[in-house]
Write a protein that holds these residues in place. Sequence first.
Motif, PDB file in Angstrom:
ATOM      1  N   ASP A  11     108.518  78.825  -2.309  1.00 31.69           N
ATOM      2  CA  ASP A  11     107.824  77.767  -1.574  1.00 31.69           C
ATOM      3  C   ASP A  11     107.843  78.114  -0.086  1.00 31.69           C
ATOM      4  OD1 ASP A  11     107.155  75.445  -0.136  1.00 31.69           O
ATOM      5  OD2 ASP A  11     108.107  74.126  -1.590  1.00 31.69           O
ATOM      6  N   GLU A  12     106.702  78.495   0.439  1.00 28.72           N
ATOM      7  CA  GLU A  12     106.597  78.942   1.832  1.00 28.72           C
ATOM      8  C   GLU A  12     107.055  77.872   2.826  1.00 28.72           C
ATOM      9  OE1 GLU A  12     106.008  82.041   4.387  1.00 28.72           O
ATOM     10  OE2 GLU A  12     105.606  82.129   2.243  1.00 28.72           O
ATOM     11  N   ILE A  13     106.720  76.622   2.565  1.00 24.63           N
ATOM     12  CA  ILE A  13     107.119  75.533   3.462  1.00 24.63           C
ATOM     13  C   ILE A  13     108.633  75.377   3.466  1.00 24.63           C
ATOM     14  CG2 ILE A  13     107.001  73.031   3.830  1.00 24.63           C
ATOM     15  CD1 ILE A  13     104.067  73.226   2.835  1.00 24.63           C
ATOM     16  N   CYS A  14     109.232  75.454   2.302  1.00 24.48           N
ATOM     17  CA  CYS A  14     110.687  75.360   2.203  1.00 24.48           C
ATOM     18  C   CYS A  14     111.349  76.521   2.949  1.00 24.48           C
ATOM     19  CB  CYS A  14     111.104  75.338   0.744  1.00 24.48           C
ATOM     20  SG  CYS A  14     112.858  75.021   0.505  1.00 24.48           S
ATOM     21  N   LEU A  15     110.804  77.720   2.785  1.00 22.24           N
ATOM     22  CA  LEU A  15     111.345  78.889   3.494  1.00 22.24           C
ATOM     23  C   LEU A  15     111.273  78.695   5.005  1.00 22.24           C
ATOM     24  CD1 LEU A  15     109.968  82.031   1.607  1.00 22.24           C
ATOM     25  CD2 LEU A  15     112.364  81.416   1.937  1.00 22.24           C
ATOM     26  N   LEU A  16     110.112  78.291   5.484  1.00 19.88           N
ATOM     27  CA  LEU A  16     109.929  78.136   6.931  1.00 19.88           C
ATOM     28  C   LEU A  16     110.793  77.016   7.497  1.00 19.88           C
ATOM     29  CD1 LEU A  16     106.075  78.720   7.191  1.00 19.88           C
ATOM     30  CD2 LEU A  16     107.923  80.286   7.836  1.00 19.88           C
ATOM     31  N   SER A  17     110.916  75.912   6.771  1.00 18.67           N
ATOM     32  CA  SER A  17     111.744  74.808   7.275  1.00 18.67           C
ATOM     33  C   SER A  17     113.221  75.190   7.263  1.00 18.67           C
ATOM     34  CB  SER A  17     111.494  73.519   6.491  1.00 18.67           C
ATOM     35  OG  SER A  17     111.913  73.634   5.170  1.00 18.67           O
ATOM     36  N   SER A  18     113.658  75.903   6.242  1.00 17.74           N
ATOM     37  CA  SER A  18     115.059  76.350   6.197  1.00 17.74           C
ATOM     38  C   SER A  18     115.330  77.349   7.322  1.00 17.74           C
ATOM     39  CB  SER A  18     115.374  76.990   4.843  1.00 17.74           C
ATOM     40  OG  SER A  18     115.255  76.058   3.806  1.00 17.74           O
ATOM     41  N   ILE A  33     113.746  86.319   5.129  1.00 21.38           N
ATOM     42  CA  ILE A  33     113.158  85.425   4.143  1.00 21.38           C
ATOM     43  C   ILE A  33     112.448  86.245   3.067  1.00 21.38           C
ATOM     44  CG2 ILE A  33     112.995  83.440   5.679  1.00 21.38           C
ATOM     45  CD1 ILE A  33     110.058  84.025   6.048  1.00 21.38           C
ATOM     46  N   PHE A  34     112.614  85.772   1.845  1.00 21.51           N
ATOM     47  CA  PHE A  34     112.054  86.444   0.681  1.00 21.51           C
ATOM     48  C   PHE A  34     111.361  85.406  -0.201  1.00 21.51           C
ATOM     49  CE2 PHE A  34     115.854  88.738   1.961  1.00 21.51           C
ATOM     50  CZ  PHE A  34     115.438  90.065   1.975  1.00 21.51           C
ATOM     51  N   ASN A  35     110.094  85.639  -0.522  1.00 26.87           N
ATOM     52  CA  ASN A  35     109.436  84.754  -1.482  1.00 26.87           C
ATOM     53  C   ASN A  35     109.454  85.360  -2.879  1.00 26.87           C
ATOM     54  OD1 ASN A  35     107.489  86.701  -1.229  1.00 26.87           O
ATOM     55  ND2 ASN A  35     105.965  85.366  -0.296  1.00 26.87           N
ATOM     56  N   ASP A  36     110.013  86.563  -2.985  1.00 25.08           N
ATOM     57  CA  ASP A  36     110.169  87.232  -4.274  1.00 25.08           C
ATOM     58  C   ASP A  36     111.630  87.671  -4.415  1.00 25.08           C
ATOM     59  OD1 ASP A  36     110.262  88.981  -6.460  1.00 25.08           O
ATOM     60  OD2 ASP A  36     108.286  89.814  -6.034  1.00 25.08           O
ATOM     61  N   GLU A  55     126.094  86.782   4.965  1.00 25.88           N
ATOM     62  CA  GLU A  55     127.170  85.805   4.799  1.00 25.88           C
ATOM     63  C   GLU A  55     126.711  84.633   3.943  1.00 25.88           C
ATOM     64  OE1 GLU A  55     129.924  85.105   8.258  1.00 25.88           O
ATOM     65  OE2 GLU A  55     128.255  86.120   9.259  1.00 25.88           O
ATOM     66  N   ILE A  56     125.424  84.303   4.054  1.00 26.14           N
ATOM     67  CA  ILE A  56     124.874  83.171   3.310  1.00 26.14           C
ATOM     68  C   ILE A  56     123.596  83.611   2.610  1.00 26.14           C
ATOM     69  CG2 ILE A  56     123.819  80.879   3.485  1.00 26.14           C
ATOM     70  CD1 ILE A  56     125.547  80.366   5.929  1.00 26.14           C
ATOM     71  N   ILE A  57     123.489  83.207   1.354  1.00 28.06           N
ATOM     72  CA  ILE A  57     122.231  83.315   0.624  1.00 28.06           C
ATOM     73  C   ILE A  57     121.890  81.914   0.140  1.00 28.06           C
ATOM     74  CG2 ILE A  57     121.038  84.204  -1.405  1.00 28.06           C
ATOM     75  CD1 ILE A  57     122.801  86.684  -1.264  1.00 28.06           C
ATOM     76  N   VAL A  58     120.706  81.446   0.515  1.00 28.98           N
ATOM     77  CA  VAL A  58     120.188  80.189  -0.009  1.00 28.98           C
ATOM     78  C   VAL A  58     119.116  80.582  -1.015  1.00 28.98           C
ATOM     79  CG1 VAL A  58     119.065  78.004   0.518  1.00 28.98           C
ATOM     80  CG2 VAL A  58     120.697  78.981   2.151  1.00 28.98           C
ATOM     81  N   LEU A  59     119.385  80.305  -2.274  1.00 32.06           N
ATOM     82  CA  LEU A  59     118.594  80.799  -3.389  1.00 32.06           C
ATOM     83  C   LEU A  59     117.983  79.648  -4.173  1.00 32.06           C
ATOM     84  CD1 LEU A  59     117.825  83.072  -5.478  1.00 32.06           C
ATOM     85  CD2 LEU A  59     120.109  82.729  -6.458  1.00 32.06           C
TER      86      LEU A  59
END
Length: 137
Positions: A11-18, A33-36, A55-59
């Motif tokens: 979700d591009e919006i979720c990626l950009l907001s995060s 940022i990775f969309n894949d 250090e952090i991965i938000v998956l």
Amino acid sequence: MISKVYLIDDDEICLLSSEYIFTESHYSNGCSIFNDPRKALTTLMQDLETDNLPEIIVLDMHIPAMSGWEFLEKLKPYEAQLRNKCFIYMLTSSVNESDLVRAQSCNLVFELIRKPFTLDKLNQIVRDIVIMKNKYA
């Protein structure tokens, strides 16, 4: 400051907001940022070889190309190398209790986070990581 962050979501919006939340909080100089998730996995495998882990991965849990669960399955052989160095937070819009139970039973997942990702959640994550780093330093 957090040196390296990976955000993985289709979700591009979720990626950009995060990414915005991390950048504006000044906890990080930026995020990859990775969309894949497959591309993120390839990059993470290179990081394992050089011991330059994020250090952090938000998956995100539900990505058509490769689910968060599939991503984690690929990381199981590297669990010892990742433990207490790379903190994985699964992100979901699901309210399914079985997802929570599954995340809690996975040693690689530090926490399951319900969308949307917020500054308050990031503040909590940073506090948790500081505690964990001090505990295992």
